[in-house]
Design an enzyme around this catalytic site. Structure first.
Site, PDB file in Angstrom:
ATOM      1  N   LYS A   9       0.747  -1.197  -0.121  1.00 53.31           N
ATOM      2  CA  LYS A   9      -0.117  -0.035   0.092  1.00 53.31           C
ATOM      3  C   LYS A   9       0.840   1.413   0.037  1.00 53.31           C
ATOM      4  O   LYS A   9       0.736   2.280  -0.620  1.00 53.31           O
ATOM      5  CB  LYS A   9      -0.775   0.068   1.312  1.00 53.31           C
ATOM      6  CG  LYS A   9      -1.763  -1.016   1.289  1.00 53.31           C
ATOM      7  CD  LYS A   9      -2.707  -0.983   2.558  1.00 53.31           C
ATOM      8  CE  LYS A   9      -2.081  -0.847   3.719  1.00 53.31           C
ATOM      9  NZ  LYS A   9      -1.222  -2.365   4.170  1.00 53.31           N
ATOM     10  N   ARG A  84     -10.199   1.367   7.730  1.00 55.47           N
ATOM     11  CA  ARG A  84      -9.779   0.047   8.089  1.00 55.47           C
ATOM     12  C   ARG A  84     -11.129  -0.788   8.338  1.00 55.47           C
ATOM     13  O   ARG A  84     -10.719  -2.145   8.798  1.00 55.47           O
ATOM     14  CB  ARG A  84      -8.873   0.309   9.246  1.00 55.47           C
ATOM     15  CG  ARG A  84      -7.366   0.143   9.413  1.00 55.47           C
ATOM     16  CD  ARG A  84      -6.666  -0.421   8.202  1.00 55.47           C
ATOM     17  NE  ARG A  84      -5.533  -0.957   8.902  1.00 55.47           N
ATOM     18  CZ  ARG A  84      -4.176  -0.567   8.441  1.00 55.47           C
ATOM     19  NH1 ARG A  84      -3.982   0.345   7.819  1.00 55.47           N
ATOM     20  NH2 ARG A  84      -3.166  -1.192   9.294  1.00 55.47           N
ATOM     21  N   ARG A 123      11.830  -5.224   5.196  1.00 49.10           N
ATOM     22  CA  ARG A 123      11.453  -3.555   4.987  1.00 49.10           C
ATOM     23  C   ARG A 123      12.334  -2.678   5.941  1.00 49.10           C
ATOM     24  O   ARG A 123      12.950  -2.853   6.925  1.00 49.10           O
ATOM     25  CB  ARG A 123      10.045  -3.352   5.322  1.00 49.10           C
ATOM     26  CG  ARG A 123       9.656  -2.034   5.186  1.00 49.10           C
ATOM     27  CD  ARG A 123       8.196  -1.622   5.155  1.00 49.10           C
ATOM     28  NE  ARG A 123       7.798  -2.377   6.458  1.00 49.10           N
ATOM     29  CZ  ARG A 123       6.208  -2.451   6.505  1.00 49.10           C
ATOM     30  NH1 ARG A 123       5.604  -2.138   5.546  1.00 49.10           N
ATOM     31  NH2 ARG A 123       5.883  -2.975   7.574  1.00 49.10           N
ATOM     32  N   ARG A 156      10.616  -0.989  11.356  1.00 48.29           N
ATOM     33  CA  ARG A 156       9.511  -0.619  12.038  1.00 48.29           C
ATOM     34  C   ARG A 156       9.172  -1.547  13.364  1.00 48.29           C
ATOM     35  O   ARG A 156       9.435  -2.883  12.977  1.00 48.29           O
ATOM     36  CB  ARG A 156       8.193  -0.593  11.174  1.00 48.29           C
ATOM     37  CG  ARG A 156       7.889   0.719  10.519  1.00 48.29           C
ATOM     38  CD  ARG A 156       6.866   0.616   9.487  1.00 48.29           C
ATOM     39  NE  ARG A 156       5.592  -0.088  10.016  1.00 48.29           N
ATOM     40  CZ  ARG A 156       4.318  -0.183   9.250  1.00 48.29           C
ATOM     41  NH1 ARG A 156       4.510   0.408   7.807  1.00 48.29           N
ATOM     42  NH2 ARG A 156       3.602  -0.862   9.725  1.00 48.29           N
ATOM     43  N   ARG A 167      -1.396  -8.102  13.349  1.00 46.64           N
ATOM     44  CA  ARG A 167      -1.840  -7.366  12.351  1.00 46.64           C
ATOM     45  C   ARG A 167      -2.738  -8.303  11.359  1.00 46.64           C
ATOM     46  O   ARG A 167      -3.765  -7.637  10.758  1.00 46.64           O
ATOM     47  CB  ARG A 167      -0.569  -6.586  11.646  1.00 46.64           C
ATOM     48  CG  ARG A 167      -0.142  -5.341  12.684  1.00 46.64           C
ATOM     49  CD  ARG A 167       1.320  -5.150  12.343  1.00 46.64           C
ATOM     50  NE  ARG A 167       1.594  -4.761  10.928  1.00 46.64           N
ATOM     51  CZ  ARG A 167       2.746  -4.596  10.326  1.00 46.64           C
ATOM     52  NH1 ARG A 167       3.707  -4.980  10.812  1.00 46.64           N
ATOM     53  NH2 ARG A 167       2.896  -4.179   9.000  1.00 46.64           N
TER      54      ARG A 167
END
Ligand code: AP5
Ligand code: MG
Length: 211
Positions: A9, A84, A123, A156, A167
């Protein structure tokens, strides 16, 4: 822009923002900034985000309302990670109506869940400009540093295996019903996010130009 954690995203929202010259509004990034600056919102959101749960609507909706109200959003904007759940979608509908806009287009980036762990574990993000890299899949030219501004890249805290697991569960419980709703009202468009990032971008641009 909807999709599982790691679907792409943020990567694709940045591409859309640059191509169509509209602001990219990422609730995740705004909340991470609030945590970084330890504002009242950030202090409240930090433990929730680090555990992988969703932050209460009462905290997130106000952020979006303020951001969308700025004049740079008058020509359109791309939302990454909002709404969301069904309640946030109802809030967005009211905001858009008040702004004189029609219903938002919902873009779902579908991705094979087997790809997500590598994407999230690898990431790295630039704390200054928000560019997103991946040590395995999309490495920066100089390891650990942003290609655009040379900042040291960070990871993160919610990319730990435990938080990622939570999540994914939150997505299933809260966001999946929203996807079903958007599909039902005919505004959902889907792209295959398992493909190479540039190919996903091309497909998204094609969809947006048609809409
Ligand atoms: P948020 O920041 O929105 O996180 P998320 O939904 O879990 O999604 P990610 O940012 O992890 O993934 P992404 O889809 O953006 O993928 P990316 O482009 O980075 O939310 C974080 C937290 O904030 C939530 O858990 C919640 O606590 C809170 N929050 C945020 N919004 C909220 C809301 N509305 N309500 C309540 N709480 C909220 O890509 C991932 C990696 O893959 C990168 O390394 C990238 O380089 C790589 N990659 C991307 N695309 C490809 C590709 N096609 N091929 C190969 N690699 C790729
Ligand atoms: Mg993101």
């Amino acid at each position: 822009m909807l999709g599982l954690p790691g679907a792409g995203k943020g990567t694709q929202a940045r591409a859309v923002s640059e191509e169509f010259d509209i602001p990219e509004i990422s609730t995740g990034s705004m909340l991470r900034d609030a945590v970084k600056w330890q504002t009242a919102l950030g202090v409240a959101a930090q433990p929730i985000m680090e555990s992988g749960r969703l932050v209460p609507d009462s905290l997130v909706c106000g952020l979006v309302e303020e951001r969308i109200g700025r004049t740079d959003c008058d020509r359109g904007f791309i939302l990454d990670g909002f709404p969301r759940n069904l309640e946030q979608a109802a809030f967005l509908r009211r905001l858009l109506r008040a702004k004189g806009c029609g219903m938002a287009l919902a873009l779902l980036i579908r991705v094979d869940p087997g790809l997500l762990l590598k994407r999230l574990a690898g990431r790295q993000v630039c704390p200054l400009c928000g560019s997103i890299y991946n040590v395995y899949l999309n490495p920066p030219l100089r390891a650990g540093f942003c290609d655009r501004d040379g900042s040291a890249l960070t990871q993160r805290p919610d990319d730990s295996e435990e938080a990622v697991c939570k999540r994914l569960k939150e997505f299933e419980a809260q966001t999946q019903p929203l996807i079903d709703y958007y599909r039902g009202v005919g505004v959902l468009r889907e792209v295959d996010g398992s493909a190479e990032a540039a190919e996903v971008t091309r497909e998204i641009f094609r969809i947006l130009r048609q809409s």
